[in-house]
Design a protein around this motif. Structure first.
Motif, mmCIF file in Angstrom:
data_model
loop_
_atom_site.group_PDB
_atom_site.id
_atom_site.type_symbol
_atom_site.label_atom_id
_atom_site.label_comp_id
_atom_site.label_asym_id
_atom_site.label_seq_id
_atom_site.Cartn_x
_atom_site.Cartn_y
_atom_site.Cartn_z
ATOM 1 N N TRP A 31 0.833 -1.211 0.000
ATOM 2 C CA TRP A 31 0.000 0.000 0.000
ATOM 3 C C TRP A 31 0.867 1.260 0.000
ATOM 4 O O TRP A 31 0.665 2.178 -0.807
ATOM 5 C CB TRP A 31 -0.912 -0.036 1.214
ATOM 6 C CG TRP A 31 -1.836 1.126 1.384
ATOM 7 C CD1 TRP A 31 -2.289 1.986 0.421
ATOM 8 C CD2 TRP A 31 -2.434 1.556 2.601
ATOM 9 N NE1 TRP A 31 -3.142 2.915 0.975
ATOM 10 C CE2 TRP A 31 -3.252 2.675 2.309
ATOM 11 C CE3 TRP A 31 -2.379 1.110 3.910
ATOM 12 C CZ2 TRP A 31 -3.988 3.343 3.271
ATOM 13 C CZ3 TRP A 31 -3.118 1.770 4.877
ATOM 14 C CH2 TRP A 31 -3.914 2.871 4.557
ATOM 15 N N VAL A 32 1.851 1.296 0.896
ATOM 16 C CA VAL A 32 2.688 2.483 1.048
ATOM 17 C C VAL A 32 3.619 2.672 -0.155
ATOM 18 O O VAL A 32 3.825 3.792 -0.619
ATOM 19 C CB VAL A 32 3.505 2.396 2.367
ATOM 20 C CG1 VAL A 32 4.543 3.498 2.454
ATOM 21 C CG2 VAL A 32 2.579 2.437 3.563
ATOM 22 N N SER A 33 4.164 1.576 -0.663
ATOM 23 C CA SER A 33 5.144 1.693 -1.749
ATOM 24 C C SER A 33 4.508 1.745 -3.133
ATOM 25 O O SER A 33 5.206 1.989 -4.115
ATOM 26 C CB SER A 33 6.131 0.528 -1.681
ATOM 27 O OG SER A 33 5.472 -0.687 -2.004
ATOM 28 N N TYR A 37 -0.155 -5.460 -7.159
ATOM 29 C CA TYR A 37 -0.701 -6.632 -6.464
ATOM 30 C C TYR A 37 -0.430 -7.864 -7.315
ATOM 31 O O TYR A 37 -0.770 -7.916 -8.495
ATOM 32 C CB TYR A 37 -2.201 -6.445 -6.240
ATOM 33 C CG TYR A 37 -2.830 -7.496 -5.362
ATOM 34 C CD1 TYR A 37 -2.704 -7.429 -3.985
ATOM 35 C CD2 TYR A 37 -3.540 -8.555 -5.907
ATOM 36 C CE1 TYR A 37 -3.279 -8.379 -3.166
ATOM 37 C CE2 TYR A 37 -4.125 -9.509 -5.106
ATOM 38 C CZ TYR A 37 -3.989 -9.420 -3.740
ATOM 39 O OH TYR A 37 -4.562 -10.371 -2.934
ATOM 40 N N SER A 38 0.185 -8.880 -6.710
ATOM 41 C CA SER A 38 0.614 -10.061 -7.467
ATOM 42 C C SER A 38 -0.080 -11.322 -6.975
ATOM 43 O O SER A 38 -0.796 -11.314 -5.969
ATOM 44 C CB SER A 38 2.129 -10.238 -7.332
ATOM 45 O OG SER A 38 2.464 -10.584 -5.998
ATOM 46 N N ALA A 39 0.166 -12.408 -7.676
ATOM 47 C CA ALA A 39 -0.376 -13.705 -7.277
ATOM 48 C C ALA A 39 0.182 -14.125 -5.920
ATOM 49 O O ALA A 39 -0.504 -14.782 -5.128
ATOM 50 C CB ALA A 39 -0.053 -14.759 -8.332
ATOM 51 N N GLY A 40 1.408 -13.732 -5.623
ATOM 52 C CA GLY A 40 1.997 -14.038 -4.317
ATOM 53 C C GLY A 40 1.254 -13.352 -3.179
ATOM 54 O O GLY A 40 1.020 -13.955 -2.127
ATOM 55 N N ASN A 41 0.878 -12.103 -3.404
ATOM 56 C CA ASN A 41 0.090 -11.381 -2.401
ATOM 57 C C ASN A 41 -1.265 -12.045 -2.196
ATOM 58 O O ASN A 41 -1.757 -12.150 -1.068
ATOM 59 C CB ASN A 41 -0.109 -9.929 -2.815
ATOM 60 C CG ASN A 41 1.181 -9.173 -2.945
ATOM 61 O OD1 ASN A 41 1.545 -8.753 -4.041
ATOM 62 N ND2 ASN A 41 1.896 -9.002 -1.855
ATOM 63 N N THR A 118 -3.639 -0.576 -5.323
ATOM 64 C CA THR A 118 -3.632 0.241 -4.105
ATOM 65 C C THR A 118 -4.848 -0.013 -3.220
ATOM 66 O O THR A 118 -4.683 -0.232 -2.010
ATOM 67 C CB THR A 118 -3.501 1.735 -4.457
ATOM 68 O OG1 THR A 118 -2.294 1.917 -5.214
ATOM 69 C CG2 THR A 118 -3.448 2.586 -3.203
ATOM 70 N N PRO A 119 -6.069 -0.027 -3.749
ATOM 71 C CA PRO A 119 -7.214 -0.330 -2.879
ATOM 72 C C PRO A 119 -7.189 -1.760 -2.329
ATOM 73 O O PRO A 119 -7.646 -1.989 -1.209
ATOM 74 C CB PRO A 119 -8.430 -0.128 -3.783
ATOM 75 C CG PRO A 119 -7.957 0.675 -4.926
ATOM 76 C CD PRO A 119 -6.507 0.407 -5.077
ATOM 77 N N THR A 123 -7.202 -2.244 1.691
ATOM 78 C CA THR A 123 -8.243 -3.033 2.363
ATOM 79 C C THR A 123 -7.624 -4.136 3.209
ATOM 80 O O THR A 123 -7.993 -4.316 4.373
ATOM 81 C CB THR A 123 -9.209 -3.634 1.320
ATOM 82 O OG1 THR A 123 -9.769 -2.560 0.559
ATOM 83 C CG2 THR A 123 -10.310 -4.422 1.987
ATOM 84 N N LEU A 124 -6.692 -4.878 2.623
ATOM 85 C CA LEU A 124 -6.031 -5.950 3.381
ATOM 86 C C LEU A 124 -5.258 -5.384 4.566
ATOM 87 O O LEU A 124 -5.312 -5.951 5.669
ATOM 88 C CB LEU A 124 -5.095 -6.746 2.476
ATOM 89 C CG LEU A 124 -5.740 -7.707 1.497
ATOM 90 C CD1 LEU A 124 -4.694 -8.306 0.571
ATOM 91 C CD2 LEU A 124 -6.500 -8.803 2.223
ATOM 92 N N ALA A 125 -4.545 -4.291 4.355
ATOM 93 C CA ALA A 125 -3.748 -3.710 5.439
ATOM 94 C C ALA A 125 -4.629 -3.300 6.613
ATOM 95 O O ALA A 125 -4.317 -3.593 7.767
ATOM 96 C CB ALA A 125 -2.955 -2.509 4.916
ATOM 97 N N ILE A 126 -5.731 -2.649 6.319
ATOM 98 C CA ILE A 126 -6.609 -2.170 7.398
ATOM 99 C C ILE A 126 -7.247 -3.343 8.138
ATOM 100 O O ILE A 126 -7.137 -3.454 9.368
ATOM 101 C CB ILE A 126 -7.678 -1.204 6.840
ATOM 102 C CG1 ILE A 126 -7.017 0.098 6.396
ATOM 103 C CG2 ILE A 126 -8.766 -0.941 7.871
ATOM 104 C CD1 ILE A 126 -7.913 1.020 5.591
ATOM 105 N N PHE A 127 -7.915 -4.227 7.426
ATOM 106 C CA PHE A 127 -8.649 -5.304 8.080
ATOM 107 C C PHE A 127 -7.723 -6.330 8.747
ATOM 108 O O PHE A 127 -7.985 -6.763 9.873
ATOM 109 C CB PHE A 127 -9.586 -5.996 7.088
ATOM 110 C CG PHE A 127 -10.858 -5.249 6.851
ATOM 111 C CD1 PHE A 127 -11.957 -5.429 7.675
ATOM 112 C CD2 PHE A 127 -10.964 -4.331 5.822
ATOM 113 C CE1 PHE A 127 -13.135 -4.735 7.472
ATOM 114 C CE2 PHE A 127 -12.136 -3.625 5.609
ATOM 115 C CZ PHE A 127 -13.222 -3.829 6.432
#
Length: 145
Positions: A31-33, A37-41, A118-119, A123-127
């Motif tokens: 999110w910050v950098s 978003y990849s398949a690994g994420n 980014t979204p 979303t993942l970072a917050i939750f």
């Protein structure tokens, strides 16, 4: 049976915490950098969801086979709520862990609907981070370590 389920629940918790930390940190960094978003994420967030739900199922079994559960019938609601240990094991820990699993599930579900990186990361970072804080707040540390 209680000791076996408790052993599995306790050691599976290490995996849940590790995956939740990895997923949270990965999402925050993405999110910050502004990473893509990849398949690994996706795999990290999915595996975190899976291990946490398995932990929930193990915890539900443990809740009903634990000696603390029968204290509801022996001392009643006021007895359970008046004792710190009984309240932790019968109310606080299960309730907060269910809330953490709900946050993980909602975060995972919401992030899949986002179209850009980014979204998704946000979303993942917050939750996932809120779920991690909730989870860490109600672990019975004195019995676990």
């Amino acid at each position: 049976m209680y000791q076996t389920v408790q052993f599995i629940h306790s050691y599976w918790a290490y995996l849940v915490i590790a995956m939740l930390v990895i997923a949270s940190v990965s999402a925050i960094i993405g999110w910050v950098s502004g990473k893509e978003y990849s398949a690994g994420n996706f795999r990290i967030s999915l595996f975190t969801l899976i291990v946490s739900h398995i932990q929930l199922l193990i915890g539900i079994v443990l809740y009903f086979v634990a000696p603390y559960f029968k204290m509801w019938g022996e001392v009643g609601m006021s007895g359970v709520m008046g004792d710190d240990t009984l309240r932790l094991y019968n109310m606080e820990h299960p309730l907060m862990m269910i809330i953490a699993i709900v946050l993980i599930t909602v975060g995972y579900s919401k992030h899949k609907k986002k179209l850009t990186s980014t979204p998704k990361f946000k979303t993942l970072a917050i939750f996932y981070t809120i779920a991690l804080v909730v989870l860490l707040s109600r672990i019975p540390w004195n019995a676990w370590l």
